[in-house]
Write a protein that holds these residues in place. Structure first.
Motif, PDB file in Angstrom:
ATOM      1  N   GLY A   1      37.500  24.247 -11.340  1.00 20.47           N
ATOM      2  CA  GLY A   1      38.548  23.440 -10.717  1.00 20.47           C
ATOM      3  C   GLY A   1      38.448  21.987 -11.165  1.00 20.47           C
TER       4      GLY A   1
ATOM      5  N   ALA B   1      35.230  23.285  -3.684  1.00 20.36           N
ATOM      6  CA  ALA B   1      34.887  22.601  -4.927  1.00 20.36           C
ATOM      7  C   ALA B   1      34.297  23.609  -5.913  1.00 20.36           C
ATOM      8  CB  ALA B   1      33.877  21.489  -4.656  1.00 20.36           C
ATOM      9  N   SER B   2      34.778  23.592  -7.145  1.00 18.89           N
ATOM     10  CA  SER B   2      34.277  24.514  -8.152  1.00 18.89           C
ATOM     11  C   SER B   2      34.226  23.805  -9.491  1.00 18.89           C
ATOM     12  CB  SER B   2      35.184  25.741  -8.256  1.00 18.89           C
ATOM     13  OG  SER B   2      36.376  25.395  -8.920  1.00 18.89           O
ATOM     14  N   ALA B   3      33.350  24.300 -10.361  1.00 12.46           N
ATOM     15  CA  ALA B   3      33.194  23.689 -11.676  1.00 12.46           C
ATOM     16  C   ALA B   3      34.491  23.814 -12.479  1.00 12.46           C
ATOM     17  CB  ALA B   3      32.053  24.384 -12.418  1.00 12.46           C
TER      18      ALA B   3
END
Lengths: 450, 450
Positions: free
Chosen positions: B327, B323-325
């Motif tokens: 993304g 999970a990434s900002a």
């Protein structure tokens, strides 16, 4: 913890400021707000809700004004009468002595501070145990040095204070944190010297019961003449320019909106201004649907006018200390509604001349570009906590340029074509931005954020 | 400050887990990632970049796997060979003793922790000066209690440790903070008892050089049998459901997307999944422009499929610890593009049947509703720092319901009408929201925020 009360000295006559116009000094307007309301609002911003306003000259009028402010802001304002006000401002502080038995803040109503100044002062007096006087060492920038109260220092210790000092290190800012000791000092000094606050300060200084703190990050003015009032207003207007302004906004819109905001700020609060800018845009959009060249050109002018007015609400909010998160949100939301209506109207304007479905396809592209580009930027900020990097390319996608382009296009009789060009540039930037950011993400490997 | 290194014990055979399939335990996949990669990623999330992976059984294969992980994540992984691995996991810790002369973290490769667990452990070992063992007092929730290493406690002090303890207070989580003293204890205990890590722990405990800390906020599993692996995967899937899911998303889409994500997570990373969901929506939009009933109905099905797939990218990201900002930003941005294309296509679908300009007006309203509602919510969050209050009315404006409505409309042969109804509801909610928030602002008087 309950905040200390704030004592505002508003008893003086301020003859040099009023110029015989009959408005008492505390009720003199400075950039849309009376000096008294501005002082109360500024402390209220930092959570202070209890005020003692010492009145003397024109006491009925000032008391009335204070009551209105209390009702408007939902704060407690206790008027304190001082009939000895001609004897000096020390008597005004003494007048509050019966009512206050704990530390308090003190300011002169005609000293205007910005939020930075007050913030610095509050921080530096957090753990103060004796009285504290705010001083400004930037003596050269004081506008009316002759009338200023000067301070001679030795470190934090005040060696002497008064208007007529020959040698001095700093200027008394008219902003204090006081322990109730100040009342004692004023009683003592009054017997020996006079009724001025500075006499009391001198007594405290001799007993080492006061210290001076230097404030130097913000701006403040001692408003005692009309020309200083004007200079201070000008200074305020200059400082509320925004760094993130677009090209048209910076070089054209702000120049005009400043002048409008200056006049409107005493009449209108920010949200109605937002509404007016929206209505002007709406009127422009309506005119686009007429189809005649004259109406189209006029529509363009209204769109550009609305773009100029769009700067005013924020300016007025900052001038009047009414800037709020919801107000700023309302402004941007109405901007999106206006953009949608303008792109619809411009598309319809073209449709009247050329009945092909491609016109509507272009309109869809434009609408999505104008709302989508704001969405993409805001969502980026929200998700990553980072600002979108500014560049000339990015500035081409801003609202000021978009509306200016439609204005120029409308004058040339080609608003739809102008809109398509801007929409195309905006779409290119969006793709460029998505590409750059996602490439960055992959270059860096897994981004840490969860 | 440089983070301590992390030692991961990956030397054991794990016969019960592999079931003779020939995959070494550290390379067994758990929800899309090998156990070793998952362990490294989890520490990497918290900023750890130096790892010692102790290999024994199938050492070439595991070393190869470790190298790939190091290259992929940009971390340093030093393989440490332990040929004595059949003598017990204590020998694997000892194998690293030549390389490490400072405190380090230690975990068993087959113990899977969630981020909460590790976060709590890191916090509780911040100022540790002796070795610390993580324990879980929730003994009833351990899936394979027979095989678990049990701990008997007196406060923080460990009275006894071992698999065969009759009385115990907690379970050894296989997660340590170690000082180099652990090496000494393992050497000593090896001579006296055996090569197990728990023998070393017992020696430290007798000398009061180890303490136990209770972790109880997160989830963890000791993956040593296929059925535990499956149960742990199921638990992970359950926990990544989102509370802010819309009505359709919660009751329909998630049920399906879960099953898809589970299968896809070992094949696809999140961003390609986002791309696939977008392409399915794009295909649906294209089909809408054909005009035949069959194409329209199929388009509706694809739109709903894309809505389901839209949940997968986030699920896969959380399953794979990716999970990434950026993304998440990419996901929402592509959603807006898809929404714009769908509303354009549905409008065109109607235009083919009814050539009136009103069709396009409706299309404009729909496009602005679908992009604008997201803008208004996100901008609100950004400006005020507050969440938009959830309600049934608000849930009607969410994307899951919007796409489901168009799907149902398409099946009924009326996608445009369905879209207009949803657009109308969305516009109503936007006006309602703006009205509510601005009324609130005025009720409260001046909002404090600057």
């Amino acid at each position: 913890m309950e905040k200390p009360p704030v004592v505002i000295l508003a008893a003086g006559e301020g003859r040099r400021l009023s110029l015989g116009k009959g408005v008492p000094k505390p009720l003199t307007k400075f950039a849309g707000l009376t000096l008294l309301e501005r002082a109360v609002r500024m402390w209220h911003k930092f959570g202070f809700t209890k005020f003692y306003v010492v009145v003397g000259h024109a006491k009925e009028e000032v008391t009335e004004g204070a009551k209105k402010i209390a009702a408007k802001l939902g704060v407690e304002i206790i008027p304190v009468e001082n009939n000895e006000w001609p004897m000096g401002n020390g008597t005004s502080v003494l007048a509050a002595s019966q009512l206050i038995d704990r530390p308090f803040f003190l300011q002169m109503v005609d000293h205007v501070f910005d939020a930075k100044t007050l913030q610095e002062f509050l921080k530096k007096t957090e753990n103060a145990e004796i009285t504290v006087l705010a001083i400004d060492p930037r003596v050269d920038s004081v506008l009316d040095i002759e009338d200023a109260t000067k301070v001679k220092l030795e470190g934090e210790h005040i060696l002497d204070i008064g208007k007529s000092l020959r040698e001095y290190d700093a200027i008394d800012m008219g902003l204090f944190f006081c322990t109730p000791e100040i009342f004692e000092s004023l009683r003592k000094s009054r017997e020996q010297n006079g009724g001025k606050l500075s006499d009391g300060v001198r007594w405290l200084a001799n007993n080492r019961r006061i210290k001076a703190v230097v404030l130097s990050t913000g701006q403040w003015f001692d408003i005692d003449k009309p020309e200083i009032l004007r200079a201070a207003e000008q200074d305020l207007f200059e400082r509320i320019k925004k760094s993130e302004d677009g090209l048209v906004s910076k070089h054209l819109n702000r120049q005009i909106s400043f002048r409008i905001s200056k006049r409107l700020s005493s009449l209108l609060s920010p949200n109605p201004t937002t509404g007016i800018a929206f209505c002007v845009a709406l009127l422009g959009a309506l005119l686009f649907t007429s189809g005649s060249y004259l109406a189209t050109a006029l529509a363009g002018v209204l769109i550009q006018l609305s773009s100029i007015l769009d700067g005013c609400d924020g300016e007025i909010a900052r001038i009047r200390l009414e800037a709020s998160a919801r107000g700023a949100w309302f402004d941007t939301v109405l901007d999106r509604y206006a953009d949608a209506l303008i792109s619809l109207a411009v598309t319809y304007n073209m449709w009247m001349q050329m009945r092909t479905v491609w016109v509507w396809l272009g309109g869809f592209l434009a609408l999505f570009a104008f709302v989508g580009v704001s969405y993409i930027k805001k969502e980026f900020k929200l998700r990553t906590g980072q600002e979108v990097k500014s560049s000339v390319f990015e500035k081409l996608t801003k609202r000021d340029l978009r509306l200016f382009g439609i204005f120029v296009g409308a004058i040339a009789g080609l608003p739809y074509h102008a809109m398509l060009v801007i929409a195309f540039i905006t779409h290119l930037w969006m793709l460029h931005f998505i590409w750059t950011e996602m490439r960055e993400k992959f270059k860096k490997g897994q981004e840490k954020s969860f």
